[in-house]
Design an enzyme around this catalytic site. Structure first.
Site, PDB file in Angstrom:
ATOM      1  N   ASN A   1       8.985  -1.635  -1.944  1.00 58.10           N
ATOM      2  CA  ASN A   1       7.803  -1.840  -1.517  1.00 58.10           C
ATOM      3  C   ASN A   1       6.925  -1.035  -2.460  1.00 58.10           C
ATOM      4  OD1 ASN A   1       5.170  -1.897  -0.184  1.00 58.10           O
ATOM      5  ND2 ASN A   1       5.939  -1.460   1.926  1.00 58.10           N
TER       6      ASN A   1
ATOM      7  N   CYS B   1      -1.151  -0.943   1.510  1.00 61.17           N
ATOM      8  CA  CYS B   1      -0.428  -2.144   1.186  1.00 61.17           C
ATOM      9  C   CYS B   1      -1.319  -3.479   0.754  1.00 61.17           C
ATOM     10  CB  CYS B   1       0.727  -2.505   1.934  1.00 61.17           C
ATOM     11  SG  CYS B   1       1.930  -1.115   2.093  1.00 61.17           S
TER      12      CYS B   1
ATOM     13  N   HIS C   1       2.981  -9.665   0.045  1.00 61.40           N
ATOM     14  CA  HIS C   1       3.470  -8.246  -0.239  1.00 61.40           C
ATOM     15  C   HIS C   1       4.815  -8.186   0.062  1.00 61.40           C
ATOM     16  CE1 HIS C   1       3.435  -4.092   0.419  1.00 61.40           C
ATOM     17  NE2 HIS C   1       3.456  -4.005   1.627  1.00 61.40           N
TER      18      HIS C   1
END
Length: 324
Positions: free
Chosen positions: A281, A114, A251
């Protein structure tokens, strides 16, 4: 004193056609739309079609970024593609994008899960400053739907697929925080936290792709402290204060994490770009995807100061400060 800066000149994104609302998980899991929204802020996400690869998403985002910048693929000297879900073990997914858009130079993948886009951005900045490339396309692209355990309600409802791309161009600045371009980056990793977020497969271990595993509560605690620290360090390196930042593009992991980090850094939620409700996500794709959405809807404009921050498996985390 003049200095070379990596200046953003265009961005774009791509989302697969298939939209998966929270209600779809109610058919097979002990969960509900209300439960997912309350704990994550996520309402829906996009999943790639069976015949779509990570490179397909990346190529579409790359073409959108070229259109936004008014450039052709041949104008790109290098591609750095952040992904944890590549098309193949090798060669790199980036080389597929390179071929598809007609770029020259060189292309390679970067894996920091990520945090991958922040790592890729820092490397693109270094390539430009070193004179290795004049224009670098930085891409985050993922098909996380392929590595989820759909019996685990704690993880499978969190992730989605997508891609975002940003084009950086070498330009001279005066070396101050008023320059356009990347002003600072701050990168970290710590392998002792491997078991907090990982995939239980691999080429040299199981010989299989594996599935995502996560200790959510522990990741949450690390995310809040580490993201706020990295963000503050990036600002300190550039000599700017939180009040100078126009937008934070974090993020997009979980709305509760995004809100907690904003509070810890004394940043009003109005200055945080939030897209997690629509995309879930998307790992390395989440920051460029959110940035492209905010550019398209008119929020991010020329001269805006943008703080980006992300954390992922490794644990790997970091932040970057960039003036548009």
């Amino acid at each position: 004193m003049t200095t070379l800066r990596a200046v953003p000149v265009g961005c774009g994104h791509y989302l697969p056609d298939r939209i998966v609302p929270n209600s779809e998980f109610e058919k097979t899991l002990d969960t509900s739309d209300e439960w997912i929204r309350a704990r994550t802020g996520i309402e829906r996400r996009h999943f790639a079609a069976d015949d779509q690869k990570t490179s397909d998403l990346a190529i579409a985002a790359a073409k959108a970024a070229l259109l936004d910048a008014g450039l052709d693929g041949s104008d790109i000297d290098a591609i750095v593609l952040a992904t944890a879900t590549p098309d193949q073990t090798f060669p790199s997914t980036a080389t597929r994008v390179q071929h598809a858009i007609g770029a020259g130079g060189f292309a390679f993948d970067m894996q920091a899960v990520c945090a991958g886009f922040i790592y890729a951005l820092a490397n693109a900045d270094a390539l430009i400053k070193a004179g290795q490339a004049k224009r670098v396309m930085v891409i985050g692209a993922e098909t996380f739907s392929r590595i989820l355990d759909y019996t685990d309600r704690g993880t499978c409802v969190l992730f989605g697929d997508g891609a975002g791309a940003l084009i950086l161009e070498a330009r001279e600045g005066d070396g101050s925080s008023d320059d356009a371009g990347i002003l600072s980056t701050d990168l970290h990793s710590d392998g002792k936290f491997n078991d907090l977020l990982y995939v239980d497969g691999g080429v040299s271990t199981t010989g299989t792709v594996g599935q995502l595993r996560m200790q959510g509560r522990e990741v949450f605690k690390h995310a809040v402290t580490k993201l706020s620290a990295a963000g503050n360090t990036a600002m300190e390196k550039a000599g700017v204060a939180p009040d100078d930042v126009t937008y934070v593009v974090p993020h997009q992991a979980n709305l509760r994490i995004i809100t907690a980090v904003a509070q810890k850094m004394s940043l009003p939620i109005e200055r945080i770009v939030v897209t997690v409700q629509d995309h879930g996500n998307t790992s390395a794709a989440s920051i460029p995807l959110a940035m492209s959405v905010a550019r398209a809807d008119g929020r991010i404009k020329a001269n805006d100061l943008i703080l980006m921050e992300a954390i992922g498996g490794g644990l790997a985390w970091g932040a970057a400060l960039m003036r548009w």
